[in-house]
Design a protein around this motif. Sequence first.
Motif, PDB file in Angstrom:
ATOM      1  N   GLY A   1       0.776  -1.235   0.000  1.00 19.55           N
ATOM      2  CA  GLY A   1       0.000   0.000   0.000  1.00 19.55           C
ATOM      3  C   GLY A   1       0.802   1.277   0.000  1.00 19.55           C
ATOM      4  N   ASN A   2       2.132   1.178  -0.152  1.00 17.70           N
ATOM      5  CA  ASN A   2       2.978   2.375  -0.167  1.00 17.70           C
ATOM      6  C   ASN A   2       3.024   2.909  -1.593  1.00 17.70           C
ATOM      7  OD1 ASN A   2       5.021   4.306  -0.077  1.00 17.70           O
ATOM      8  ND2 ASN A   2       6.236   3.156   1.408  1.00 17.70           N
ATOM      9  N   ASP A   3       2.054   3.739  -1.950  1.00 14.77           N
ATOM     10  CA  ASP A   3       1.937   4.200  -3.337  1.00 14.77           C
ATOM     11  C   ASP A   3       3.079   5.116  -3.734  1.00 14.77           C
ATOM     12  OD1 ASP A   3       0.645   6.029  -1.469  1.00 14.77           O
ATOM     13  OD2 ASP A   3       0.022   7.186  -3.209  1.00 14.77           O
TER      14      ASP A   3
ATOM     15  N   LEU B   1       0.279  -6.502  -2.282  1.00 12.46           N
ATOM     16  CA  LEU B   1      -0.110  -5.151  -2.688  1.00 12.46           C
ATOM     17  C   LEU B   1      -0.744  -4.431  -1.502  1.00 12.46           C
ATOM     18  CD1 LEU B   1      -0.734  -2.991  -4.903  1.00 12.46           C
ATOM     19  CD2 LEU B   1      -2.869  -4.213  -5.319  1.00 12.46           C
ATOM     20  N   TYR B   2      -1.462  -5.195  -0.649  1.00 17.18           N
ATOM     21  CA  TYR B   2      -2.272  -4.619   0.438  1.00 17.18           C
ATOM     22  C   TYR B   2      -1.622  -4.759   1.808  1.00 17.18           C
ATOM     23  CZ  TYR B   2      -6.439  -3.337  -2.148  1.00 17.18           C
ATOM     24  OH  TYR B   2      -7.322  -2.702  -2.975  1.00 17.18           O
ATOM     25  N   ASP B   3      -2.221  -4.013   2.751  1.00 12.61           N
ATOM     26  CA  ASP B   3      -1.907  -4.005   4.188  1.00 12.61           C
ATOM     27  C   ASP B   3      -0.730  -3.097   4.534  1.00 12.61           C
ATOM     28  OD1 ASP B   3      -3.915  -5.360   5.378  1.00 12.61           O
ATOM     29  OD2 ASP B   3      -2.851  -7.245   5.633  1.00 12.61           O
TER      30      ASP B   3
ATOM     31  N   PRO C   1      -3.250   1.438  -1.223  1.00  6.06           N
ATOM     32  CA  PRO C   1      -3.204   0.408  -2.271  1.00  6.06           C
ATOM     33  C   PRO C   1      -4.175   0.722  -3.410  1.00  6.06           C
ATOM     34  CG  PRO C   1      -4.392  -0.388  -0.352  1.00  6.06           C
ATOM     35  CD  PRO C   1      -3.751   0.901   0.048  1.00  6.06           C
ATOM     36  N   ASN C   2      -5.262   1.412  -3.092  1.00  6.88           N
ATOM     37  CA  ASN C   2      -6.236   1.786  -4.120  1.00  6.88           C
ATOM     38  C   ASN C   2      -5.628   2.713  -5.170  1.00  6.88           C
ATOM     39  OD1 ASN C   2      -6.299   3.614  -1.698  1.00  6.88           O
ATOM     40  ND2 ASN C   2      -7.594   4.842  -3.037  1.00  6.88           N
ATOM     41  N   LYS C   3      -4.693   3.572  -4.751  1.00  5.13           N
ATOM     42  CA  LYS C   3      -4.055   4.477  -5.708  1.00  5.13           C
ATOM     43  C   LYS C   3      -3.132   3.702  -6.656  1.00  5.13           C
ATOM     44  CE  LYS C   3      -4.258   8.729  -2.967  1.00  5.13           C
ATOM     45  NZ  LYS C   3      -3.487   9.845  -2.371  1.00  5.13           N
TER      46      LYS C   3
ATOM     47  N   GLU D   1     -15.001  -4.036  -6.573  1.00  5.46           N
ATOM     48  CA  GLU D   1     -14.357  -3.622  -7.819  1.00  5.46           C
ATOM     49  C   GLU D   1     -12.845  -3.849  -7.755  1.00  5.46           C
ATOM     50  OE1 GLU D   1     -13.427   0.651  -9.945  1.00  5.46           O
ATOM     51  OE2 GLU D   1     -15.423   0.380  -9.059  1.00  5.46           O
ATOM     52  N   ASP D   2     -12.213  -3.404  -6.657  1.00  7.72           N
ATOM     53  CA  ASP D   2     -10.761  -3.527  -6.538  1.00  7.72           C
ATOM     54  C   ASP D   2     -10.324  -4.980  -6.346  1.00  7.72           C
ATOM     55  OD1 ASP D   2     -10.608  -0.835  -6.858  1.00  7.72           O
ATOM     56  OD2 ASP D   2      -9.836  -0.378  -4.850  1.00  7.72           O
TER      57      ASP D   2
END
Length: 623
Positions: A37-39, A190-192, A197-199, A382-383
Amino acid sequence: MEDKFTDINEIKTKIINLSATLNLPKGTEAFISDVHGNDDKYLNIIRSGAGNISRKVGELFNGRLTIPNQQKLVCLIYYPEDILKKITPDLEGNDLEQWYMDTTNQMIEVLRYVAEKYPQNVIDQSLDTKFLDISEELVFGNLRAEDKRQYYREMVKQLVKLGLADEFIISLCHAIQKLAIERIHIIGDLYDRGPNPNKIINHLTETWQNFDFEWGNHDILWLGSMAGSKLCMINLIRISARYHNLKLLEDVYGIDLTSMVKFATNRYVPLPNFEPKVAWAGMTDEEKDIDNCIQQAAAIMEFKLEGQAIKRRPEFGMDDRLLLDKLGLDKTTVTIDGKKYHIENGCFQSVNPGDPYQITHSERVVLIDLINQFIQSNKLNEDMWFVADNGGMYLEHNGNLLFHGCIPVDQKGNFLSMKIGGKEYAGKEFLDYSEYIVKDAMRHPTTADCFNSDFLWYLWEGSNSPLFGKDKMTTFERYFVDDEKLQEETPNPFFDLCNEEWFANRILREFELSTRGHIVNGHTPANENANPIMADKKVIVVNGMFDAKHNSKIGGHTLLYDSYGMRLETLKPFANKNKSIAEMSDVVIDKEIVEHSSERRTIKDTDYGKNIQKQIKHLREFC
């Protein structure tokens, strides 16, 4: 979409184009892992082409630009919007016009250089449609042609005079970024932990065409929560609170946490062992306390639900994780492996000694409220389907095998099996089965305590899970018992055996791949001193998200695979985007050749090339 042809000449033209494409150099693949999640760091890696752009600029301008000026150009390509705001206000008149002329010409040179290996239609897709005609003229034209030199110069000059130079330079930078990498492989997690992460998903949706996900154990928590697994969800909420990341659930995915906040703050008080695992700067005391209490509430519900699942699923072999029934009567001690340990700052007030895994009525109300919201969240659906549709447990690509964690084995390298429904699953077959269960659970979401729901949680922390790869997850011990030995999580023998070439070959053969291929995974090592290249360069670990706040000397690793071979890139520690811009710093601090070929690989040598050859064969049937 299939091509539609009106006559035989169109088919022949298509054959000509496809046949020519086969002889272009293979595109560059970038492998990154453990994004969490570190965009900002993800974008720092991707905007730089994982170090590829810096290398290209060096090759192109060696002897023409000083190293500092090369670095300024590189940083401008990475962050054009930010850099232009810093540079242009300090220039005016002829100096400003000359800077724009020089910079635009340099950008055109870089774009032409990175575009060399692509057909025109691919290059066109990378260009801003607003400037498509101008960009095509500058990219595909002969800038040194005497008859057109003034024509090209006037084109750039008018961009400056009409106030379009900034926008045009930005468009060129974005095109360079897109062409520097042909495909992105995100090898899990990708997450946590990180907030956006959405970006990252938005960036891939809007900007990139070729990418894939190899799911990690942290991703499974999110996929499982959308599918209705209360166990995945309560783990997800606990981790979100631990990393002060609950706003992601509320602001992005529309999860109303009111019931959880009220329940947790009414029944628990802040304890030192539940302090958030992030810097406190910017956090209010109230936010710290809420995160602390939610962690406690979620942890206790998690241990209860885990106990129920372990008893429902003896095939999981996780009886050693039944710890609530090992608490002393006064709940200040716990007996583990026959030894009694003191509990540090316990919070077991809702645990019934007569039935320690019983969910209270108040806990059940909170769980039902939350899991229904997760299932019904449109944005989450969706994601998660985006991650599921573009990903899986592993990927075979261009002769290489990609997965996040491990292939569970014993000390001798034999594949460990798991018996489910009377059938044994091991190796590739177990990963295929796991992927089927994940997608089946997502297609049929339910809050019931069914096998699919329990199995998704098992992938998160089960001892035979290929995504977790350890003997146990010691969440209970790390929260409550001050004993480092007890908190240890022993990795599967896979990770030690990855140093052996024979073992890497066994894994590749299990997936019916040539032993000339490579295994690329993430997840480990957590130790920056561990060698990421093993088994005579057959196994490469690309954990690219080492934590800068732990004073690591490196920021992890990424891998580039281009027409000349493979290079492992050691990343510079990343603090934040603003610091990188201020320092004009590059992404990569070291490179190591994994594989080099004197003869460039072409598209003909790739999976994409094989598909093109099939298409050509099919089209020839109509000629």
